[in-house]
Scaffold this motif. Structure first.
Motif, PDB file in Angstrom:
ATOM      1  N   VAL A 143       2.695  -4.274  -9.693  1.00  0.00           N
ATOM      2  CA  VAL A 143       1.280  -3.020 -10.286  1.00  0.00           C
ATOM      3  C   VAL A 143       0.516  -3.031 -11.029  1.00  0.00           C
ATOM      4  O   VAL A 143       0.236  -3.586 -11.990  1.00  0.00           O
ATOM      5  CB  VAL A 143       2.498  -2.544 -10.301  1.00  0.00           C
ATOM      6  CG1 VAL A 143       1.332  -1.008 -10.102  1.00  0.00           C
ATOM      7  CG2 VAL A 143       3.344  -2.138  -9.079  1.00  0.00           C
ATOM      8  N   TYR A 193       1.277  -1.011   0.564  1.00  0.00           N
ATOM      9  CA  TYR A 193      -0.223   0.275   0.035  1.00  0.00           C
ATOM     10  C   TYR A 193       0.999   1.896  -0.085  1.00  0.00           C
ATOM     11  O   TYR A 193       1.944   1.279   0.454  1.00  0.00           O
ATOM     12  CB  TYR A 193      -1.004  -0.335   1.185  1.00  0.00           C
ATOM     13  CG  TYR A 193      -1.780  -1.006   0.801  1.00  0.00           C
ATOM     14  CD1 TYR A 193      -3.327  -0.579   0.469  1.00  0.00           C
ATOM     15  CD2 TYR A 193      -1.618  -2.521   1.536  1.00  0.00           C
ATOM     16  CE1 TYR A 193      -4.391  -1.531   1.817  1.00  0.00           C
ATOM     17  CE2 TYR A 193      -3.121  -3.660   1.986  1.00  0.00           C
ATOM     18  CZ  TYR A 193      -3.796  -3.263   1.802  1.00  0.00           C
ATOM     19  OH  TYR A 193      -4.723  -3.729   1.739  1.00  0.00           O
ATOM     20  N   ASN A 194       0.572   2.458  -0.118  1.00  0.00           N
ATOM     21  CA  ASN A 194       0.924   3.895  -0.296  1.00  0.00           C
ATOM     22  C   ASN A 194       1.159   4.212   1.053  1.00  0.00           C
ATOM     23  O   ASN A 194      -0.007   3.063   1.988  1.00  0.00           O
ATOM     24  CB  ASN A 194       0.746   4.374  -1.396  1.00  0.00           C
ATOM     25  CG  ASN A 194      -1.050   5.125  -1.771  1.00  0.00           C
ATOM     26  OD1 ASN A 194      -1.571   4.807  -1.285  1.00  0.00           O
ATOM     27  ND2 ASN A 194      -1.068   5.287  -2.930  1.00  0.00           N
ATOM     28  N   GLU A 235      -3.469   2.717  -0.254  1.00  0.00           N
ATOM     29  CA  GLU A 235      -4.132   2.416  -1.268  1.00  0.00           C
ATOM     30  C   GLU A 235      -3.371   1.340  -1.802  1.00  0.00           C
ATOM     31  O   GLU A 235      -2.608   1.813  -1.872  1.00  0.00           O
ATOM     32  CB  GLU A 235      -4.102   3.974  -1.915  1.00  0.00           C
ATOM     33  CG  GLU A 235      -5.099   5.089  -2.455  1.00  0.00           C
ATOM     34  CD  GLU A 235      -4.364   6.234  -3.307  1.00  0.00           C
ATOM     35  OE1 GLU A 235      -5.489   6.728  -3.439  1.00  0.00           O
ATOM     36  OE2 GLU A 235      -3.280   6.406  -3.745  1.00  0.00           O
ATOM     37  N   LYS A 236      -4.023   0.513  -2.172  1.00  0.00           N
ATOM     38  CA  LYS A 236      -2.724  -0.852  -2.739  1.00  0.00           C
ATOM     39  C   LYS A 236      -2.548  -0.279  -4.208  1.00  0.00           C
ATOM     40  O   LYS A 236      -3.403   0.082  -4.953  1.00  0.00           O
ATOM     41  CB  LYS A 236      -4.189  -2.323  -2.986  1.00  0.00           C
ATOM     42  CG  LYS A 236      -3.417  -3.512  -3.155  1.00  0.00           C
ATOM     43  CD  LYS A 236      -4.300  -4.438  -3.264  1.00  0.00           C
ATOM     44  CE  LYS A 236      -3.158  -5.842  -3.304  1.00  0.00           C
ATOM     45  NZ  LYS A 236      -3.683  -7.181  -3.452  1.00  0.00           N
ATOM     46  N   LEU A 237      -0.893  -0.799  -3.636  1.00  0.00           N
ATOM     47  CA  LEU A 237      -0.203  -0.540  -5.232  1.00  0.00           C
ATOM     48  C   LEU A 237      -0.003  -1.826  -5.977  1.00  0.00           C
ATOM     49  O   LEU A 237       0.053  -2.440  -6.741  1.00  0.00           O
ATOM     50  CB  LEU A 237       1.150   0.127  -4.206  1.00  0.00           C
ATOM     51  CG  LEU A 237       0.899   1.594  -4.272  1.00  0.00           C
ATOM     52  CD1 LEU A 237       2.314   1.834  -3.041  1.00  0.00           C
ATOM     53  CD2 LEU A 237       0.223   2.452  -4.856  1.00  0.00           C
ATOM     54  N   LEU A 292       4.315   4.022  -9.768  1.00  0.00           N
ATOM     55  CA  LEU A 292       5.130   3.175 -10.141  1.00  0.00           C
ATOM     56  C   LEU A 292       4.719   2.255 -11.373  1.00  0.00           C
ATOM     57  O   LEU A 292       5.607   1.696 -12.057  1.00  0.00           O
ATOM     58  CB  LEU A 292       4.398   1.940  -9.336  1.00  0.00           C
ATOM     59  CG  LEU A 292       5.685   2.146  -7.612  1.00  0.00           C
ATOM     60  CD1 LEU A 292       4.659   3.446  -6.505  1.00  0.00           C
ATOM     61  CD2 LEU A 292       5.149   1.112  -6.404  1.00  0.00           C
ATOM     62  N   LYS A 293       3.667   2.625 -12.275  1.00  0.00           N
ATOM     63  CA  LYS A 293       3.710   1.465 -13.307  1.00  0.00           C
ATOM     64  C   LYS A 293       4.714   2.356 -14.575  1.00  0.00           C
ATOM     65  O   LYS A 293       4.667   1.961 -15.329  1.00  0.00           O
ATOM     66  CB  LYS A 293       1.993   2.426 -13.510  1.00  0.00           C
ATOM     67  CG  LYS A 293       0.908   0.676 -13.413  1.00  0.00           C
ATOM     68  CD  LYS A 293      -0.158   0.546 -14.127  1.00  0.00           C
ATOM     69  CE  LYS A 293      -1.375   0.533 -13.251  1.00  0.00           C
ATOM     70  NZ  LYS A 293      -2.453   0.567 -14.133  1.00  0.00           N
ATOM     71  N   THR A 303       2.354   6.524  -6.271  1.00  0.00           N
ATOM     72  CA  THR A 303       0.598   6.526  -6.577  1.00  0.00           C
ATOM     73  C   THR A 303       0.901   5.320  -7.268  1.00  0.00           C
ATOM     74  O   THR A 303       2.205   4.676  -8.126  1.00  0.00           O
ATOM     75  CB  THR A 303       0.302   7.485  -7.335  1.00  0.00           C
ATOM     76  OG1 THR A 303       1.167   7.938  -8.336  1.00  0.00           O
ATOM     77  CG2 THR A 303       0.651   8.759  -5.882  1.00  0.00           C
ATOM     78  N   LYS A 304      -0.007   4.508  -7.698  1.00  0.00           N
ATOM     79  CA  LYS A 304      -0.389   3.157  -8.736  1.00  0.00           C
ATOM     80  C   LYS A 304       0.166   4.112 -10.071  1.00  0.00           C
ATOM     81  O   LYS A 304       1.052   3.424 -10.990  1.00  0.00           O
ATOM     82  CB  LYS A 304      -1.076   2.602  -8.890  1.00  0.00           C
ATOM     83  CG  LYS A 304      -1.414   1.366  -9.574  1.00  0.00           C
ATOM     84  CD  LYS A 304      -3.145   0.780  -9.559  1.00  0.00           C
ATOM     85  CE  LYS A 304      -2.799  -0.064  -7.867  1.00  0.00           C
ATOM     86  NZ  LYS A 304      -4.069  -0.726  -8.475  1.00  0.00           N
ATOM     87  N   GLU A 305       0.298   4.921 -10.378  1.00  0.00           N
ATOM     88  CA  GLU A 305       0.478   5.224 -12.110  1.00  0.00           C
ATOM     89  C   GLU A 305       2.450   5.444 -11.734  1.00  0.00           C
ATOM     90  O   GLU A 305       3.046   5.022 -13.160  1.00  0.00           O
ATOM     91  CB  GLU A 305      -0.230   6.703 -12.136  1.00  0.00           C
ATOM     92  CG  GLU A 305      -1.845   6.933 -12.546  1.00  0.00           C
ATOM     93  CD  GLU A 305      -2.545   6.175 -11.383  1.00  0.00           C
ATOM     94  OE1 GLU A 305      -2.028   6.916 -10.402  1.00  0.00           O
ATOM     95  OE2 GLU A 305      -3.136   5.574 -11.626  1.00  0.00           O
TER      96      GLU A 305
END
Length: 178
Positions: free
Chosen positions: A88, A60-61, A65-67, A166-167, A162-164
């Motif tokens: 991710v 999570y962050n 929010e789950k990453l 990391l992507k 954030t997920k973005e």
């Protein structure tokens, strides 16, 4: 007479063979003693985690929010963790983007992820999550783990970003490192 002498010699050889087999072994070929210095001490392992239990651990962050989740631990030849591979995005493994980060980028947490709760948390060894949807409102309740639970695994890991973000990191591919 020759037969009698041959039989006597053969008998002497057969009956003396066990005596030769029971001679003491030299100390350099003997099995190591069971009472060596470190073998009698119990290793202090309380508070450690099993690597097998880290696989699949949610990441999570700071905003809860789950990453993604941990897919792999990369070790050096001395057993030190060099990198953690995190999957991710994606859904059920489809379209997942693997990234590699150093172990110091993760903070492992013993307590459950903080979420909105309508019921008081109860102490239990395992984390369980229950979601109920009524109209437009969704409520998530998570039970807490006891502080002294020794199940060899943290509850989750926390990482900045954030997920973005990391992507956008370079994708980790095992074939790139062969």
């Amino acid at each position: 007479m020759k037969k009698f002498l041959a039989a006597a010699l053969l008998s002497a050889a057969v009956f003396s063979a066990p005596a030769y087999a029971q001679t003491a072994q030299p100390t350099d070929r003997a099995a190591p003693a069971a009472t060596t210095a470190g073998s009698q001490e119990k290793m202090a392992l309380k508070g450690n985690w099993r690597a097998s239990k880290l696989m699949g651990l949610d990441v999570y962050n700071e905003a809860n929010e789950k990453l993604g989740d941990i897919n792999e631990l990369i070790l050096d030849k001395n057993g030190k963790v060099n990198a953690v591979v995190i999957g991710v995005g994606g859904f059920l493994g489809m379209g997942e983007h693997d990234i590699a980060v150093s172990m110091d980028k993760l903070k492992f947490m013993e307590e459950a992820v903080r979420t909105s709760s309508t019921a008081p948390a109860t102490a239990t060894r395992e984390r369980t999550t229950k979601e109920t949807t009524t109209g437009a409102a969704t409520t998530t309740t998570t039970t807490a783990r006891t502080a002294d639970a020794n199940d060899w695994t943290p509850d989750h890991a926390v990482m900045s970003g954030t997920k973005e973000q990391l992507k956008a990191m370079p994708q980790f591919k095992y074939s790139d490192y062969n």
